[in-house]
Design a protein around this motif. Structure first.
Motif, PDB file in Angstrom:
ATOM      1  N   MET A 214       0.852  -1.198   0.000  1.00  0.00           N
ATOM      2  CA  MET A 214       0.000   0.000   0.000  1.00  0.00           C
ATOM      3  C   MET A 214       0.885   1.244   0.000  1.00  0.00           C
ATOM      4  N   PRO A 215       0.304   2.393  -0.301  1.00  0.00           N
ATOM      5  CA  PRO A 215       1.130   3.562  -0.597  1.00  0.00           C
ATOM      6  C   PRO A 215       1.503   4.418   0.613  1.00  0.00           C
ATOM      7  N   LEU A 216       2.321   5.413   0.303  1.00  0.00           N
ATOM      8  CA  LEU A 216       2.608   6.493   1.239  1.00  0.00           C
ATOM      9  C   LEU A 216       1.498   7.526   1.108  1.00  0.00           C
ATOM     10  N   LEU A 217       0.935   7.925   2.241  1.00  0.00           N
ATOM     11  CA  LEU A 217      -0.271   8.760   2.226  1.00  0.00           C
ATOM     12  C   LEU A 217      -0.061  10.086   2.944  1.00  0.00           C
ATOM     13  N   ILE A 218      -0.750  11.114   2.447  1.00  0.00           N
ATOM     14  CA  ILE A 218      -0.879  12.384   3.164  1.00  0.00           C
ATOM     15  C   ILE A 218      -2.360  12.698   3.228  1.00  0.00           C
ATOM     16  N   ASN A 219      -2.871  12.912   4.444  1.00  0.00           N
ATOM     17  CA  ASN A 219      -4.320  13.169   4.619  1.00  0.00           C
ATOM     18  C   ASN A 219      -5.164  12.078   3.964  1.00  0.00           C
ATOM     19  N   GLY A 220      -4.669  10.845   4.005  1.00  0.00           N
ATOM     20  CA  GLY A 220      -5.404   9.732   3.425  1.00  0.00           C
ATOM     21  C   GLY A 220      -5.303   9.613   1.927  1.00  0.00           C
ATOM     22  N   GLU A 221      -4.573  10.526   1.266  1.00  0.00           N
ATOM     23  CA  GLU A 221      -4.432  10.492  -0.193  1.00  0.00           C
ATOM     24  C   GLU A 221      -3.048   9.977  -0.569  1.00  0.00           C
ATOM     25  N   ARG A 222      -2.978   9.198  -1.641  1.00  0.00           N
ATOM     26  CA  ARG A 222      -1.679   8.726  -2.116  1.00  0.00           C
ATOM     27  C   ARG A 222      -0.887   9.886  -2.722  1.00  0.00           C
ATOM     28  N   ILE A 223       0.390   9.939  -2.380  1.00  0.00           N
ATOM     29  CA  ILE A 223       1.255  11.000  -2.911  1.00  0.00           C
ATOM     30  C   ILE A 223       1.595  10.699  -4.365  1.00  0.00           C
ATOM     31  N   GLU A 224       1.555  11.740  -5.190  1.00  0.00           N
ATOM     32  CA  GLU A 224       2.004  11.598  -6.579  1.00  0.00           C
ATOM     33  C   GLU A 224       3.517  11.842  -6.618  1.00  0.00           C
TER      34      GLU A 224
END
Length: 310
Positions: A1-11
Motif C-alpha cells: 500500500m502507498p505512502l499517504l498524506i491526509n489519506g491520499e496517495r502522494i504523486e
C-alpha cells in the motif's frame, strides 16, 4: 500500500515543491519544527543513534525514553512510529541502500505492533538542505519512493527535509536542523543536540567509515545496547589521511564541506586514529565474536555488562 498524506496517495512523479504546495499543513509543521531552538539532551535515558544505525523501542521501555541523532547535513533522520503500540524507530540514513533500509525499519516497528489491533504507521522525515550536489534532494526522493513501496499504509506526518530545512547565508546553504530527538513515551519530536554520543563512539563510526550496512543496535525486550561484533580490513591510506590538514579532510571526506558542524574534522581524525589502532578488529576488539553489551545503570547511563552474565 502507498505512502499517504491526509489519506491520499502522494504523486511521486511531481517535484517535491509541488507536493509541499498541495499540502500546506506539512510546510506549516516544518516551519514550527524549524522555529524551535535545539534542546540539549543529556545522556540519562537517551539512546543515541549514529549514521547507518537504527533502534526501535516502545513506551514500556524502562531504560530508554529518548531516541536521537544529529550531525546530519545531506543525511536524513527518519522516525517511524506506530500510533497504536507506540513502537518507535529512529534511524540516520545517508542514501547507501535506502529501499532495503526502509523495509527493515518498517518490519522492525511492525514486530512490536502486531498485537495493537489499532493505530497506523506514521513517518517523520527531517534533514538535508539545498546542497550543491543535490544529494539531499536525491535522498528525499529515495525515501518517499521506498515508503511508497511498502506493503503497509504509511502516513507522512512530518516533512522537514531539503528545501524545507534550508537556510542561506552569504550565498552558502546550510541545514537549519542538524539533529532531532523523539520522546518514546509522548511521541514528541524536537530539534536536539547531544553532548554524549556513546558508548563506543569511535568504534561505531569506524564501522560506518568502513562501509557498514544499516545495523540494529538495540534489543528492546532485554533493554540492552548491542555493539558489534564488527569486522573490517585495514583502512586504506589511513596514515596519508591522518597527515592531511583540516581543509583536506573536510574537502575529501564530507559530502557537504561548507555545511559541516565545527567538530566534523576532529571526529573524523578520531575515527581514523581508531582504525589505525585496530586494523584487525577480530583480534583486538572482538576475539570472541560476541557483541559489546550495555545496559542502563541506576543513574540512567550506559554501563557495559559481561556477556557471560546474560
Amino acid at each position: 500500500m502507498p505512502l499517504l498524506i491526509n489519506g491520499e496517495r502522494i504523486e511521486l512523479a511531481r517535484p517535491t515543491g509541488d507536493m509541499i504546495r498541495a499540502y500546506p499543513h506539512l510546510e506549516e509543521k516544518a516551519k514550527l519544527l524549524r522555529s524551535q531552538p535545539a534542546q540539549v539532551v543529556e545522556p540519562k535515558g537517551l539512546l543515541y543513534v549514529q549514521q547507518r544505525e537504527f533502534a526501535v523501542t516502545t513506551p514500556k521501555d524502562g531504560s530508554v525514553s529518548i531516541l536521537g541523532s544529529d550531525d546530519a547535513t545531506t543525511c536524513h533522520i527518519v522516525v517511524l512510529r506506530h500510533t497504536g503500540s507506540g513502537a518507535t524507530c529512529l534511524t540516520h540514513c545517508d542514501g547507501s541502500d535506502t529501499e532495503a533500509e526502509v523495509s527493515l525499519i518498517v518490519s522492525s516497528v511492525k514486530s512490536f505492533s502486531n498485537t495493537a489491533g489499532y493505530g497506523r504507521l506514521e513517518v517523520h522525515l527531517v534533514g538535508g538542505f539545498n546542497d550543491d550536489r543535490q544529494l539531499s534532494q536525491k535522498l528525499t526522493n529515495q525515501l518517499l519512493r521506498a515508503f511508497d513501496l511498502q506493503p503497509d499504509d504509511v502516513h507522512l506526518a512530518t516533512f522537514c527535509v531539503t528545501e524545507l530545512n534550508d537556510r542561506e547565508e552569504k550565498d552558502t546553504h546550510f541545514p537549519i536542523i542538524y539533529g532531532i530527538a523523539v520522546n518514546v513515551k509522548t511521541a514528541e519530536i524536537f530539534p536536539a543536540t547531544f553532548p554524549e554520543k556513546g558508548p563506543d563512539e569511535d568504534l561505531r563510526s569506524a564501522h560506518v567509515l568502513t562501509g557498514a550496512t544499516l545495523t540494529n543496535i538495540y534489543d528492546a525486550k532485554l533493554e540492552q545496547l548491542h555493539i558489534g561484533p564488527y569486522f573490517w580490513s585495514p583502512f586504506p591510506h589511513v596514515d596519508f589521511w591522518l597527515e592531511q590538514d583540516d581543509k583536506q579532510i573536510l574537502q575529501n571526506l564530507s559530502t557537504s564541506p561548507l555545511a559541516e558542524p565545527p567538530h566534523f574534522v576532529s571526529h573524523i581524525r578520531s575515527t581514523l586514529t581508531f582504525l589505525k589502532e585496530h586494523p584487525f578488529p577480530s583480534r583486538s576488539l572482538f576475539p570472541d565474536r560476541k557483541p559489546r553489551i550495555y545496559k542502563k545503570n541506576e543513574e540512567g547511563l550506559w554501563e557495559q555488562v559481561c556477556s557471560d552474565k546474560i
